[in-house]
Design a protein around this motif. Structure first.
Motif, PDB file in Angstrom:
ATOM      1  N   SER A  34      16.548  12.657  -8.529  1.00 30.80           N
ATOM      2  CA  SER A  34      15.221  12.309  -8.024  1.00 30.80           C
ATOM      3  C   SER A  34      14.962  10.807  -8.133  1.00 30.80           C
ATOM      4  CB  SER A  34      14.141  13.096  -8.761  1.00 30.80           C
ATOM      5  OG  SER A  34      14.154  12.772 -10.130  1.00 30.80           O
ATOM      6  N   LEU A  35      15.441  10.179  -9.187  1.00 32.60           N
ATOM      7  CA  LEU A  35      15.276   8.733  -9.343  1.00 32.60           C
ATOM      8  C   LEU A  35      16.052   7.981  -8.265  1.00 32.60           C
ATOM      9  CD1 LEU A  35      14.045   6.534 -11.138  1.00 32.60           C
ATOM     10  CD2 LEU A  35      16.161   6.543 -12.440  1.00 32.60           C
ATOM     11  N   SER A  36      17.260   8.423  -7.963  1.00 27.80           N
ATOM     12  CA  SER A  36      18.053   7.757  -6.930  1.00 27.80           C
ATOM     13  C   SER A  36      17.423   7.953  -5.548  1.00 27.80           C
ATOM     14  CB  SER A  36      19.496   8.247  -6.946  1.00 27.80           C
ATOM     15  OG  SER A  36      19.555   9.616  -6.673  1.00 27.80           O
ATOM     16  N   LEU A  37      16.863   9.131  -5.265  1.00 24.74           N
ATOM     17  CA  LEU A  37      16.187   9.353  -3.988  1.00 24.74           C
ATOM     18  C   LEU A  37      14.943   8.472  -3.859  1.00 24.74           C
ATOM     19  CD1 LEU A  37      16.435  13.210  -3.480  1.00 24.74           C
ATOM     20  CD2 LEU A  37      17.553  11.430  -2.153  1.00 24.74           C
ATOM     21  N   LEU A  38      14.200   8.335  -4.935  1.00 25.07           N
ATOM     22  CA  LEU A  38      13.019   7.483  -4.921  1.00 25.07           C
ATOM     23  C   LEU A  38      13.408   6.023  -4.668  1.00 25.07           C
ATOM     24  CD1 LEU A  38       9.952   7.376  -5.377  1.00 25.07           C
ATOM     25  CD2 LEU A  38      10.450   6.941  -7.783  1.00 25.07           C
ATOM     26  N   LEU A  39      14.451   5.564  -5.316  1.00 26.17           N
ATOM     27  CA  LEU A  39      14.937   4.203  -5.115  1.00 26.17           C
ATOM     28  C   LEU A  39      15.404   4.006  -3.673  1.00 26.17           C
ATOM     29  CD1 LEU A  39      15.610   1.486  -6.460  1.00 26.17           C
ATOM     30  CD2 LEU A  39      17.867   2.405  -6.945  1.00 26.17           C
ATOM     31  N   ARG A  45      12.065   1.715   3.037  1.00 29.25           N
ATOM     32  CA  ARG A  45      10.739   1.269   3.479  1.00 29.25           C
ATOM     33  C   ARG A  45      10.653  -0.249   3.512  1.00 29.25           C
ATOM     34  NH1 ARG A  45       5.882   3.528   0.520  1.00 29.25           N
ATOM     35  NH2 ARG A  45       4.844   2.537   2.247  1.00 29.25           N
ATOM     36  N   LYS A  46      11.206  -0.897   2.493  1.00 26.16           N
ATOM     37  CA  LYS A  46      11.167  -2.354   2.438  1.00 26.16           C
ATOM     38  C   LYS A  46      11.987  -2.947   3.584  1.00 26.16           C
ATOM     39  CE  LYS A  46      11.865  -6.255  -0.625  1.00 26.16           C
ATOM     40  NZ  LYS A  46      12.308  -6.697  -1.929  1.00 26.16           N
ATOM     41  N   LYS A  47      13.138  -2.371   3.849  1.00 29.17           N
ATOM     42  CA  LYS A  47      14.012  -2.869   4.920  1.00 29.17           C
ATOM     43  C   LYS A  47      13.327  -2.703   6.279  1.00 29.17           C
ATOM     44  CE  LYS A  47      18.838  -2.942   5.441  1.00 29.17           C
ATOM     45  NZ  LYS A  47      19.463  -3.652   4.547  1.00 29.17           N
ATOM     46  N   ARG A  48      12.686  -1.574   6.501  1.00 26.78           N
ATOM     47  CA  ARG A  48      12.000  -1.345   7.777  1.00 26.78           C
ATOM     48  C   ARG A  48      10.837  -2.310   7.944  1.00 26.78           C
ATOM     49  NH1 ARG A  48      10.338   4.464   9.191  1.00 26.78           N
ATOM     50  NH2 ARG A  48      10.013   3.444  11.158  1.00 26.78           N
ATOM     51  N   ARG A  49      10.160  -2.620   6.857  1.00 27.16           N
ATOM     52  CA  ARG A  49       9.021  -3.522   6.923  1.00 27.16           C
ATOM     53  C   ARG A  49       9.475  -4.944   7.249  1.00 27.16           C
ATOM     54  NH1 ARG A  49       6.552  -3.905   1.541  1.00 27.16           N
ATOM     55  NH2 ARG A  49       6.659  -1.668   1.695  1.00 27.16           N
ATOM     56  N   MET A  50      10.613  -5.347   6.709  1.00 32.10           N
ATOM     57  CA  MET A  50      11.082  -6.722   6.867  1.00 32.10           C
ATOM     58  C   MET A  50      11.917  -6.932   8.130  1.00 32.10           C
ATOM     59  SD  MET A  50       9.668  -8.075   4.334  1.00 32.10           S
ATOM     60  CE  MET A  50      10.383  -9.680   4.193  1.00 32.10           C
ATOM     61  N   GLU A  51      12.492  -5.893   8.693  1.00 32.10           N
ATOM     62  CA  GLU A  51      13.400  -6.056   9.825  1.00 32.10           C
ATOM     63  C   GLU A  51      12.928  -5.288  11.049  1.00 32.10           C
ATOM     64  OE1 GLU A  51      17.347  -5.084   8.660  1.00 32.10           O
ATOM     65  OE2 GLU A  51      17.296  -6.391   6.914  1.00 32.10           O
ATOM     66  N   GLY A  52      11.649  -5.376  11.347  1.00 30.32           N
ATOM     67  CA  GLY A  52      11.122  -4.667  12.506  1.00 30.32           C
ATOM     68  C   GLY A  52      11.507  -5.365  13.791  1.00 30.32           C
ATOM     69  N   THR A  53      11.333  -4.696  14.903  1.00 31.35           N
ATOM     70  CA  THR A  53      11.627  -5.285  16.204  1.00 31.35           C
ATOM     71  C   THR A  53      10.363  -5.268  17.035  1.00 31.35           C
ATOM     72  OG1 THR A  53      12.317  -3.135  17.033  1.00 31.35           O
ATOM     73  CG2 THR A  53      14.038  -4.582  16.198  1.00 31.35           C
ATOM     74  N   TYR A  54      10.234  -6.275  17.849  1.00 28.42           N
ATOM     75  CA  TYR A  54       9.071  -6.399  18.716  1.00 28.42           C
ATOM     76  C   TYR A  54       9.552  -6.389  20.155  1.00 28.42           C
ATOM     77  CZ  TYR A  54       4.960  -8.397  20.931  1.00 28.42           C
ATOM     78  OH  TYR A  54       3.895  -8.608  21.740  1.00 28.42           O
TER      79      TYR A  54
END
Length: 85
Positions: A34-39, A45-54
């Protein structure tokens, strides 16, 4: 008689020691999973937030595609004819 007593004590030890050990092993394994899944979710989520496409053209195509192709409508009606009093 000693052989039976020795076998009985081994059986008692197995009944007393093994269940808590198995329980601890299972709970530790589940906690690690569960800890590894949470990580992993946090990293994704962080990667999607920082590497979005427009792509504005793709958004425009989606909006016009749902409405269908634009057809020229009827010409605007002519205004009422002005009359002199």
């Amino acid at each position: 008689m000693e052989h039976v007593t020795g076998q009985l004590s081994v059986t008692m030890v197995m009944q007393v020691v093994i269940p808590p050990t198995v329980s601890a092993l299972v709970s530790t394994t589940l906690s690690l999973i569960s800890l590894s899944l949470l990580l992993l979710l946090c990293v994704i989520r962080k990667k999607r937030r920082m590497e979005g496409t427009y792509r504005p053209s793709a958004e425009e195509r989606k909006q016009t595609g749902a409405a269908g192709p634009e057809k020229p409508g009827l010409p605007l009606p002519l205004p009422k004819e002005e009359r002199l009093i």
